[in-house]
Design a protein around this motif. Structure first.
Motif, PDB file in Angstrom:
ATOM      1  N   GLU A 199       1.488  26.883   5.887  1.00  0.00           N
ATOM      2  CA  GLU A 199       0.784  28.056   6.395  1.00  0.00           C
ATOM      3  C   GLU A 199       0.046  27.754   7.701  1.00  0.00           C
ATOM      4  N   GLY A 200       0.703  26.955   8.567  1.00  0.00           N
ATOM      5  CA  GLY A 200       0.131  26.643   9.869  1.00  0.00           C
ATOM      6  C   GLY A 200      -0.991  25.628   9.851  1.00  0.00           C
ATOM      7  N   GLN A 201      -1.232  25.003   8.706  1.00  0.00           N
ATOM      8  CA  GLN A 201      -2.329  24.048   8.572  1.00  0.00           C
ATOM      9  C   GLN A 201      -1.811  22.661   8.219  1.00  0.00           C
ATOM     10  N   CYS A 202      -2.382  21.653   8.860  1.00  0.00           N
ATOM     11  CA  CYS A 202      -2.049  20.261   8.547  1.00  0.00           C
ATOM     12  C   CYS A 202      -3.054  19.733   7.538  1.00  0.00           C
ATOM     13  N   SER A 203      -2.559  18.903   6.621  1.00  0.00           N
ATOM     14  CA  SER A 203      -3.449  18.253   5.664  1.00  0.00           C
ATOM     15  C   SER A 203      -2.869  16.903   5.277  1.00  0.00           C
ATOM     16  N   GLN A 204      -3.628  16.139   4.604  1.00  0.00           N
ATOM     17  CA  GLN A 204      -3.282  14.792   4.159  1.00  0.00           C
ATOM     18  C   GLN A 204      -2.955  13.875   5.332  1.00  0.00           C
ATOM     19  N   PRO A 205      -3.924  13.636   6.235  1.00  0.00           N
ATOM     20  CA  PRO A 205      -3.661  12.739   7.354  1.00  0.00           C
ATOM     21  C   PRO A 205      -3.514  11.292   6.872  1.00  0.00           C
ATOM     22  N   MET A 206      -2.620  10.561   7.513  1.00  0.00           N
ATOM     23  CA  MET A 206      -2.478   9.135   7.231  1.00  0.00           C
ATOM     24  C   MET A 206      -3.639   8.406   7.896  1.00  0.00           C
ATOM     25  N   THR A 207      -3.950   7.216   7.422  1.00  0.00           N
ATOM     26  CA  THR A 207      -5.100   6.486   7.958  1.00  0.00           C
ATOM     27  C   THR A 207      -4.838   5.885   9.328  1.00  0.00           C
ATOM     28  N   ASN A 208      -3.588   5.521   9.623  1.00  0.00           N
ATOM     29  CA  ASN A 208      -3.249   4.924  10.920  1.00  0.00           C
ATOM     30  C   ASN A 208      -2.560   5.944  11.804  1.00  0.00           C
ATOM     31  N   ARG A 248       2.272   7.585  23.096  1.00  0.00           N
ATOM     32  CA  ARG A 248       1.042   8.149  22.546  1.00  0.00           C
ATOM     33  C   ARG A 248       1.039   8.092  21.030  1.00  0.00           C
ATOM     34  N   LYS A 249      -0.098   7.737  20.462  1.00  0.00           N
ATOM     35  CA  LYS A 249      -0.265   7.732  19.013  1.00  0.00           C
ATOM     36  C   LYS A 249      -1.309   8.765  18.632  1.00  0.00           C
ATOM     37  N   GLU A 250      -1.010   9.509  17.584  1.00  0.00           N
ATOM     38  CA  GLU A 250      -1.900  10.552  17.066  1.00  0.00           C
ATOM     39  C   GLU A 250      -1.856  10.493  15.547  1.00  0.00           C
ATOM     40  N   LEU A 251      -2.654  11.336  14.919  1.00  0.00           N
ATOM     41  CA  LEU A 251      -2.613  11.402  13.459  1.00  0.00           C
ATOM     42  C   LEU A 251      -1.287  11.979  12.985  1.00  0.00           C
ATOM     43  N   CYS A 252      -0.819  11.436  11.891  1.00  0.00           N
ATOM     44  CA  CYS A 252       0.397  11.910  11.225  1.00  0.00           C
ATOM     45  C   CYS A 252      -0.047  12.557   9.915  1.00  0.00           C
ATOM     46  N   TYR A 253       0.463  13.737   9.641  1.00  0.00           N
ATOM     47  CA  TYR A 253       0.068  14.478   8.444  1.00  0.00           C
ATOM     48  C   TYR A 253       1.217  14.546   7.445  1.00  0.00           C
ATOM     49  N   LEU A 286       7.779   7.919  14.915  1.00  0.00           N
ATOM     50  CA  LEU A 286       7.535   7.208  13.665  1.00  0.00           C
ATOM     51  C   LEU A 286       7.081   8.161  12.571  1.00  0.00           C
ATOM     52  N   CYS A 287       6.211   9.084  12.912  1.00  0.00           N
ATOM     53  CA  CYS A 287       5.705  10.049  11.932  1.00  0.00           C
ATOM     54  C   CYS A 287       6.802  10.997  11.451  1.00  0.00           C
ATOM     55  N   MET A 339      12.435   4.574   7.682  1.00  0.00           N
ATOM     56  CA  MET A 339      11.359   3.985   8.463  1.00  0.00           C
ATOM     57  C   MET A 339      10.123   3.900   7.586  1.00  0.00           C
ATOM     58  N   ASP A 340       9.562   2.711   7.485  1.00  0.00           N
ATOM     59  CA  ASP A 340       8.319   2.527   6.750  1.00  0.00           C
ATOM     60  C   ASP A 340       7.175   2.789   7.720  1.00  0.00           C
ATOM     61  N   PRO A 341       6.426   3.894   7.551  1.00  0.00           N
ATOM     62  CA  PRO A 341       5.392   4.247   8.523  1.00  0.00           C
ATOM     63  C   PRO A 341       4.206   3.289   8.531  1.00  0.00           C
ATOM     64  N   MET A 342       4.051   2.494   7.497  1.00  0.00           N
ATOM     65  CA  MET A 342       2.936   1.558   7.458  1.00  0.00           C
ATOM     66  C   MET A 342       3.264   0.264   8.208  1.00  0.00           C
ATOM     67  N   THR A 343       4.490  -0.220   8.098  1.00  0.00           N
ATOM     68  CA  THR A 343       4.868  -1.478   8.739  1.00  0.00           C
ATOM     69  C   THR A 343       5.672  -1.271  10.009  1.00  0.00           C
ATOM     70  N   GLN A 344       6.124  -0.046  10.257  1.00  0.00           N
ATOM     71  CA  GLN A 344       6.975   0.313  11.389  1.00  0.00           C
ATOM     72  C   GLN A 344       8.302  -0.432  11.336  1.00  0.00           C
ATOM     73  N   CYS A 345       8.729  -0.790  10.136  1.00  0.00           N
ATOM     74  CA  CYS A 345      10.002  -1.478   9.925  1.00  0.00           C
ATOM     75  C   CYS A 345      11.077  -0.458   9.604  1.00  0.00           C
ATOM     76  N   GLN A 346      12.209  -0.563  10.301  1.00  0.00           N
ATOM     77  CA  GLN A 346      13.338   0.294   9.971  1.00  0.00           C
ATOM     78  C   GLN A 346      14.227  -0.518   9.045  1.00  0.00           C
ATOM     79  N   CYS A 347      14.283  -0.122   7.790  1.00  0.00           N
ATOM     80  CA  CYS A 347      14.925  -0.913   6.752  1.00  0.00           C
ATOM     81  C   CYS A 347      16.092  -0.152   6.152  1.00  0.00           C
ATOM     82  N   ARG A 348      16.992  -0.856   5.542  1.00  0.00           N
ATOM     83  CA  ARG A 348      18.116  -0.244   4.839  1.00  0.00           C
ATOM     84  C   ARG A 348      17.613   0.457   3.591  1.00  0.00           C
TER      85      ARG A 348
END
Length: 74
Positions: free
Chosen positions: A12-21, A2-7, A27-28, A63-72
């Motif tokens: 204070e119990g609130q999510c903000s700054q959602p990523m675009t993908n 499942r994929k959902e928004l990553c913040y 991954l998040c 982990m690069d969340p934009m490319t999903q590449c696990q890099c050194r």
């Protein structure tokens, strides 16, 4: 998987700054995310049992969340 928004911020119990993908929880939360999903829930704290079960223990890996590449880490 499942994929959902990553913040990028959770305070204070609130999510903000959602990523675009939408991302998987792993991954998040194992990269730069602070919260994930709908309804949003905080990611597990670093080095906790829940975090290690989700992300594993791979020192020197990032982990690069934009490319999903696990890099050194540089």
């Amino acid at each position: 998987m499942r994929k959902e928004l990553c913040y990028l911020s959770f305070a204070e119990g609130q999510c903000s700054q959602p990523m675009t993908n939408e991302q998987t929880r792993m991954l998040c939360c194992c990269s730069m995310g602070q919260a994930w999903g709908h309804p949003c829930r905080p990611c597990p704290a670093d080095k906790t049992e829940e975090y290690l079960l989700l992300c594993g223990n791979q020192p020197g890996q990032i982990m690069d969340p934009m490319t999903q590449c696990q890099c050194r880490d540089r």
